[in-house]
Every structure is written in C-alpha cells, then in structure tokens.
Design an enzyme around this catalytic site. Structure first.
Site, short mmCIF file in Angstrom:
data_model
loop_
_atom_site.label_atom_id
_atom_site.label_comp_id
_atom_site.label_asym_id
_atom_site.label_seq_id
_atom_site.Cartn_x
_atom_site.Cartn_y
_atom_site.Cartn_z
N ASP A 1 45.35 53.68 20.64
CA ASP A 1 44.07 54.32 20.33
C ASP A 1 42.92 53.32 20.40
O ASP A 1 42.22 53.08 19.41
CB ASP A 1 44.12 55.00 18.97
CG ASP A 1 42.86 55.83 18.69
OD1 ASP A 1 42.22 56.26 19.66
OD2 ASP A 1 42.53 56.04 17.49
N GLU B 1 46.68 55.00 25.73
CA GLU B 1 45.32 55.24 25.22
C GLU B 1 44.57 53.91 25.03
O GLU B 1 44.02 53.62 23.98
CB GLU B 1 45.33 56.05 23.93
CG GLU B 1 44.05 56.83 23.73
CD GLU B 1 44.11 57.85 22.60
OE1 GLU B 1 43.06 58.48 22.37
OE2 GLU B 1 45.17 58.04 21.97
N TYR C 1 50.99 58.92 29.14
CA TYR C 1 50.18 59.47 28.06
C TYR C 1 49.87 60.91 28.46
O TYR C 1 48.93 61.18 29.20
CB TYR C 1 48.92 58.64 27.87
CG TYR C 1 47.94 59.18 26.84
CD1 TYR C 1 48.39 59.81 25.68
CD2 TYR C 1 46.57 59.05 27.02
CE1 TYR C 1 47.51 60.30 24.74
CE2 TYR C 1 45.68 59.52 26.09
CZ TYR C 1 46.15 60.15 24.95
OH TYR C 1 45.27 60.64 24.01
N ASP D 1 53.45 58.59 24.75
CA ASP D 1 52.97 59.69 23.92
C ASP D 1 53.06 60.96 24.76
O ASP D 1 52.23 61.19 25.62
CB ASP D 1 51.54 59.38 23.49
CG ASP D 1 50.89 60.51 22.70
OD1 ASP D 1 51.57 61.54 22.47
OD2 ASP D 1 49.71 60.37 22.34
N ASN E 1 52.89 63.99 23.53
CA ASN E 1 52.06 65.03 22.92
C ASN E 1 52.80 66.35 22.74
O ASN E 1 52.24 67.43 22.98
CB ASN E 1 50.77 65.23 23.74
CG ASN E 1 49.61 64.45 23.15
OD1 ASN E 1 49.40 64.44 21.94
ND2 ASN E 1 48.85 63.78 24.00
N ASP F 1 56.24 60.81 20.19
CA ASP F 1 56.41 59.62 21.04
C ASP F 1 57.90 59.44 21.32
O ASP F 1 58.71 59.51 20.39
CB ASP F 1 55.84 58.39 20.35
CG ASP F 1 54.37 58.54 20.03
OD1 ASP F 1 53.54 58.13 20.85
OD2 ASP F 1 54.06 59.09 18.95
N ASP G 1 47.93 57.48 12.38
CA ASP G 1 47.94 57.73 13.81
C ASP G 1 49.36 57.41 14.32
O ASP G 1 50.34 57.66 13.62
CB ASP G 1 46.86 56.93 14.52
CG ASP G 1 46.52 57.52 15.90
OD1 ASP G 1 46.46 58.75 16.01
OD2 ASP G 1 46.30 56.76 16.85
N HIS G 2 49.49 56.83 15.49
CA HIS G 2 50.81 56.57 16.07
C HIS G 2 51.42 55.29 15.50
O HIS G 2 50.71 54.32 15.23
CB HIS G 2 50.72 56.44 17.59
CG HIS G 2 50.31 57.69 18.29
ND1 HIS G 2 51.23 58.58 18.82
CD2 HIS G 2 49.09 58.21 18.53
CE1 HIS G 2 50.58 59.59 19.37
NE2 HIS G 2 49.28 59.39 19.21
#
Length: 277
Positions: A9, A44, A128, A167, A169, A240, A265-266
């Site tokens: 991120d 990201e 991603y 990721d 998603n 993930d 977050d991740h």
C-alpha cells in the site's frame, strides 16, 4: 526456497514517510529482512510510470542487499501512481522478466498489476487483482480479468510449474473471512468472484495455505483500515495467496501469514517449498 508476498500500500510511503503508519510499515520491512527470502513480491507499489527512484532503490538495498529488482507501474491511459507490482530476488537466481498483457478490459492491462519472472525451474507470477469497487461497479470487468488470468497461468503451466502470489482480492470460502453472512454482496466475496477463483484452481492449481492447514479458521491476511478495531477483533479476510501448480503442491512444507504487529491492512504471507522443483 523461501518466498514472501506483501501488499505494501505505497512503497514510497513505507520507505520515506514520517507518519506513524509508515513507521509500522518499516517495522514490517525489518521483519521481512530478517526472514531473508529468496524471492519477495510486492503489490500496490503506487510508483510513477518511471518506477522506483534512485533513492527508493538505495533504501530497498538497505533492507535487501544483493537482490535483483524487477517492477512494473501504472502507465497511461491508466491512473498515475496506481496499483503497481515489484519482485526482488537474490542475485544467485537467474530470472527473466515479462509483463503480460491479458487483453483485459478497461485500463487493467496498463495498471501494473501483473509481473512474471521466469526462473530455471518455475514461473513466478506476482499479481494484484483488480478490486470490484464500490457498488461492484467493476465486477463485470473483474470477471473477465479472472477468466483471462486463469487461462494465462494454465498456459504457463504447460511449460513448467507455476508459483503465483499476491493480493487476489477475493475470500474464496466462508471460512476465509470473519463475517461471511453480511458480505455476500461485498467486493471480494461475491458469488462471481469466488467462482472465478474456483475456476482458477480447477485449471490445475492449489491454494497452498489450505493444502497445509486444511479448514483452519480465524486466520486472515487483511483487516480493513476504516474500522480501527478490525485487527484487534480479528474481523479480517484472507485475500492474499500463494498458489502452486498441482504437481508441485506436495513440495510445499510451509505456508502462513507473517505477523505485521499493529499495522492494519495487509500482512505479508510466506511460502517455503523444496528447492528442487
């Protein structure tokens, strides 16, 4: 061989910002440095079209000295400083970079979402996956991406084994998020996205985490930032993944999350696999 994947991120923020969140990100980088991965995939990155600056590269080298670096960033007509992926690997490894074009709709192929490095015994794919967005505005395009990406991995798999990470998603099963009942119409848990992931696995790929841990619950890789207590209460999602070609799944002996401390977050994920594929 040890491999790590992390949605950072914003690489620039993690490396250069003075914010409290950036400090937490750098603590995670310290953790990854101590792991000494053979390959590190980052999603990201949010870097400009020209990629990492000299300062970025120097700061990265401070964490990961002796690594080769490959990257792809968003470029026109996609938004600037959007998405982006990167792979770092130890200099002893010989890799050939490619930036696949899936023929995906909208600007998806130009958003720096997909980076492949071909090594001697396997393909390493860092992805991603596009988010379906608020009100699922991008879900139709996302469904096309999922189909094309699955076909791409299957084509690679004809030549040599594939390790794909990033990721994705999507929380594939109800045990992959804390509150499935209230999220069936949320981006990342729609029936369409889950089916897309099932279709990918059906083409000859294994979710390494489930292969090692079975139906273990309450283990996630992402906690939303909008709810400050999401990580404290473990109301997370597992979105993930490390996927491997079915024919090498029994060579995986470790697949898990890496503790990212207080940072929401991740969290990074880790795969260990026998060196000889």
């Amino acid at each position: 061989m040890k491999l790590i994947s992390w949605n950072i991120d914003s690489l620039n923020a993690a490396l250069t910002s003075a914010s409290p969140r950036a400090a937490l990100s750098r603590a995670v980088l310290d953790t990854l440095k101590a792991e000494e991965p053979d390959i590190l995939a980052i999603q990201e990155t949010k870097l400009p079209e020209a990629g990492p600056s000299k300062a970025h590269c120097e700061l990265l080298a401070g964490y990961f000295p002796g690594y080769q670096l490959q990257w792809v960033s968003s470029c026109p007509p996609a938004k600037k400083g959007y998405a982006g992926t990167m792979v770092l690997y130890k200099e002893g490894l010989s890799g050939i970079k490619s930036i696949p074009q899936l023929g995906a709709p909208d600007t998806m192929d130009r958003e720096g979402r997909l980076l492949t490095v071909e090594f001697e015994d396997f393909y390493f794919v860092n992805v991603y996956t596009p988010n379906s967005g608020d009100e699922l505005k991008r879900l139709p395009e996302r469904q096309v991406w999922d189909r094309l990406f699955a076909d791409y991995l299957a084509e690679l798999d004809k030549s040599k084994p594939v390790i794909a990470c990033g990721d994705f998603n999507v929380a594939h099963r109800e045990i992959d998020l804390a509150r499935p009942d209230s999220n069936h119409h949320s981006a990342g848990f729609t029936d369409e996205e889950r089916q897309g992931f099932s279709n990918l696995l059906a083409k000859g790929f294994t979710d390494s985490f489930r292969h090692i841990h079975g139906d273990v619950k309450d283990v996630y890789s992402w906690w939303g930032q909008r709810i400050r207590t999401s990580k404290l209460n473990n109301t997370g999602w597992r979105i993930d993944y490390f996927l491997v070609s079915d024919r090498i799944r029994d060579r995986v002996f470790r697949s898990e999350m890496i503790d990212s401390g207080e940072r929401q977050d991740h969290t990074p994920i880790l795969l260990e696999i026998c060196d000889s594929l």
